[in-house]
Motif scaffolding. Sequence first.
Motif, PDB file in Angstrom:
ATOM      1  N   GLY A  99      36.294  48.229  29.089  1.00 59.99           N
ATOM      2  CA  GLY A  99      35.389  47.096  28.961  1.00 59.99           C
ATOM      3  C   GLY A  99      35.885  45.935  29.807  1.00 59.99           C
ATOM      4  O   GLY A  99      37.090  45.694  29.906  1.00 59.99           O
ATOM      5  N   ALA A 100      34.970  45.221  30.424  1.00 58.00           N
ATOM      6  CA  ALA A 100      35.311  44.131  31.334  1.00 58.00           C
ATOM      7  C   ALA A 100      35.459  42.833  30.557  1.00 58.00           C
ATOM      8  O   ALA A 100      34.596  41.962  30.585  1.00 58.00           O
ATOM      9  CB  ALA A 100      34.247  44.013  32.412  1.00 58.00           C
ATOM     10  N   VAL A 101      36.565  42.710  29.810  1.00 63.33           N
ATOM     11  CA  VAL A 101      36.809  41.521  28.992  1.00 63.33           C
ATOM     12  C   VAL A 101      38.159  40.892  29.325  1.00 63.33           C
ATOM     13  O   VAL A 101      38.890  40.442  28.448  1.00 63.33           O
ATOM     14  CB  VAL A 101      36.689  41.845  27.478  1.00 63.33           C
ATOM     15  CG1 VAL A 101      35.238  42.070  27.093  1.00 63.33           C
ATOM     16  CG2 VAL A 101      37.555  43.031  27.085  1.00 63.33           C
ATOM     17  N   CYS A 140      30.201  38.136  34.561  1.00 67.99           N
ATOM     18  CA  CYS A 140      30.550  39.530  34.298  1.00 67.99           C
ATOM     19  C   CYS A 140      31.126  40.152  35.559  1.00 67.99           C
ATOM     20  O   CYS A 140      30.903  39.677  36.670  1.00 67.99           O
ATOM     21  CB  CYS A 140      29.354  40.310  33.766  1.00 67.99           C
ATOM     22  SG  CYS A 140      27.939  40.443  34.863  1.00 67.99           S
ATOM     23  N   ARG A 141      31.867  41.211  35.336  1.00 68.79           N
ATOM     24  CA  ARG A 141      32.518  41.943  36.410  1.00 68.79           C
ATOM     25  C   ARG A 141      31.540  42.956  36.987  1.00 68.79           C
ATOM     26  O   ARG A 141      30.939  43.745  36.255  1.00 68.79           O
ATOM     27  CB  ARG A 141      33.742  42.667  35.836  1.00 68.79           C
ATOM     28  CG  ARG A 141      34.554  43.435  36.837  1.00 68.79           C
ATOM     29  CD  ARG A 141      35.626  44.290  36.184  1.00 68.79           C
ATOM     30  NE  ARG A 141      36.515  43.522  35.330  1.00 68.79           N
ATOM     31  CZ  ARG A 141      37.362  44.072  34.461  1.00 68.79           C
ATOM     32  NH1 ARG A 141      37.428  45.374  34.310  1.00 68.79           N
ATOM     33  NH2 ARG A 141      38.128  43.315  33.721  1.00 68.79           N
ATOM     34  N   PRO A 178      31.502  37.922  46.010  1.00 73.32           N
ATOM     35  CA  PRO A 178      31.945  39.276  46.333  1.00 73.32           C
ATOM     36  C   PRO A 178      33.467  39.412  46.280  1.00 73.32           C
ATOM     37  O   PRO A 178      34.204  38.512  46.706  1.00 73.32           O
ATOM     38  CB  PRO A 178      31.443  39.492  47.762  1.00 73.32           C
ATOM     39  CG  PRO A 178      30.364  38.481  47.946  1.00 73.32           C
ATOM     40  CD  PRO A 178      30.757  37.312  47.092  1.00 73.32           C
ATOM     41  N   ASP A 179      33.912  40.506  45.707  1.00 76.88           N
ATOM     42  CA  ASP A 179      35.334  40.876  45.684  1.00 76.88           C
ATOM     43  C   ASP A 179      36.236  39.809  45.066  1.00 76.88           C
ATOM     44  O   ASP A 179      37.411  39.707  45.411  1.00 76.88           O
ATOM     45  CB  ASP A 179      35.829  41.206  47.102  1.00 76.88           C
ATOM     46  CG  ASP A 179      35.129  42.401  47.694  1.00 76.88           C
ATOM     47  OD1 ASP A 179      34.610  43.238  46.919  1.00 76.88           O
ATOM     48  OD2 ASP A 179      35.087  42.512  48.936  1.00 76.88           O
ATOM     49  N   ASP A 229      44.980  47.591  43.119  1.00 81.00           N
ATOM     50  CA  ASP A 229      45.129  47.589  44.573  1.00 81.00           C
ATOM     51  C   ASP A 229      43.959  48.330  45.202  1.00 81.00           C
ATOM     52  O   ASP A 229      43.689  49.488  44.867  1.00 81.00           O
ATOM     53  CB  ASP A 229      46.448  48.254  44.987  1.00 81.00           C
ATOM     54  CG  ASP A 229      47.663  47.413  44.632  1.00 81.00           C
ATOM     55  OD1 ASP A 229      47.489  46.194  44.449  1.00 81.00           O
ATOM     56  OD2 ASP A 229      48.771  47.972  44.530  1.00 81.00           O
ATOM     57  N   GLY A 230      43.248  47.643  46.075  1.00 78.06           N
ATOM     58  CA  GLY A 230      42.130  48.248  46.769  1.00 78.06           C
ATOM     59  C   GLY A 230      40.833  48.329  45.974  1.00 78.06           C
ATOM     60  O   GLY A 230      39.833  48.810  46.488  1.00 78.06           O
ATOM     61  N   ASP A 231      40.834  47.876  44.720  1.00 80.34           N
ATOM     62  CA  ASP A 231      39.620  47.919  43.891  1.00 80.34           C
ATOM     63  C   ASP A 231      39.215  46.498  43.529  1.00 80.34           C
ATOM     64  O   ASP A 231      39.763  45.903  42.604  1.00 80.34           O
ATOM     65  CB  ASP A 231      39.848  48.748  42.633  1.00 80.34           C
ATOM     66  CG  ASP A 231      38.585  48.947  41.798  1.00 80.34           C
ATOM     67  OD1 ASP A 231      37.520  48.410  42.176  1.00 80.34           O
ATOM     68  OD2 ASP A 231      38.667  49.633  40.765  1.00 80.34           O
ATOM     69  N   PHE A 232      38.287  45.967  44.292  1.00 81.76           N
ATOM     70  CA  PHE A 232      37.802  44.609  44.097  1.00 81.76           C
ATOM     71  C   PHE A 232      36.377  44.665  43.569  1.00 81.76           C
ATOM     72  O   PHE A 232      35.591  45.502  43.993  1.00 81.76           O
ATOM     73  CB  PHE A 232      37.843  43.822  45.412  1.00 81.76           C
ATOM     74  CG  PHE A 232      39.243  43.596  45.909  1.00 81.76           C
ATOM     75  CD1 PHE A 232      39.925  42.441  45.591  1.00 81.76           C
ATOM     76  CD2 PHE A 232      39.873  44.548  46.697  1.00 81.76           C
ATOM     77  CE1 PHE A 232      41.215  42.231  46.037  1.00 81.76           C
ATOM     78  CE2 PHE A 232      41.167  44.351  47.154  1.00 81.76           C
ATOM     79  CZ  PHE A 232      41.841  43.188  46.820  1.00 81.76           C
ATOM     80  N   ARG A 233      36.041  43.743  42.667  1.00 78.47           N
ATOM     81  CA  ARG A 233      34.711  43.702  42.071  1.00 78.47           C
ATOM     82  C   ARG A 233      34.115  42.315  42.244  1.00 78.47           C
ATOM     83  O   ARG A 233      34.823  41.314  42.319  1.00 78.47           O
ATOM     84  CB  ARG A 233      34.766  44.022  40.570  1.00 78.47           C
ATOM     85  CG  ARG A 233      35.514  45.289  40.213  1.00 78.47           C
ATOM     86  CD  ARG A 233      34.737  46.542  40.578  1.00 78.47           C
ATOM     87  NE  ARG A 233      35.522  47.731  40.304  1.00 78.47           N
ATOM     88  CZ  ARG A 233      35.568  48.357  39.143  1.00 78.47           C
ATOM     89  NH1 ARG A 233      34.870  47.909  38.124  1.00 78.47           N
ATOM     90  NH2 ARG A 233      36.312  49.437  38.997  1.00 78.47           N
TER      91      ARG A 233
END
Length: 174
Positions: free
Chosen positions: A31-33, A131-132, A153-154, A160-164
């Motif tokens: 979950g994005a919390v 929100c993510r 963005p990002d 590492d390497g995973d930007f939201r």
Amino acid sequence: MALEFTLDPPVDPALRDGILRLWTDVSNADGAVGFVPPVSTEDVRPELVRHLVAMAEGRARLLVGCDEQGDVAAAAFLTHNAHRLMRHWIWLYTVMVHPRHQGKGYGRDLLAEAAGVARGMRGITAIRLTCRGGAGLERFYASCGYKEVGRVPDAIRVSDGDFRDDITMLLPLV
């Protein structure tokens, strides 16, 4: 069965620990919390304490939904905006539904209850949340009446390497 919601419940050790378990379980279910799994309750505790301090200082409110066993199943924090030109809207933070209860409509119930609370607050005309990106959350919030009003963005580095993207959503209340 529907959740029973309480606004600004007295925070005793049982409620504190219930929110802590909820936050940890939601985080570990991806979950994005505010966290990336795996996390322990000790990882989450300092952030919960910050939220509880904001409540004690009158800067935040807590909305809790308990299931039929009385366990904390959902929660969200409503935070007043301190900027004098933006006091007409509030932030909705750390919106959580326990993974075992997802798919039952409790997220929609929680958001509807939060909107009802906000409508009852003098001078509040909107709710903002962030929100993510990458998890479809913006589609869920949009289905509940929120509109995307901004995106960076990002802005969130999950690993590492995973930007939201950091997505800002708004629910007009008038």
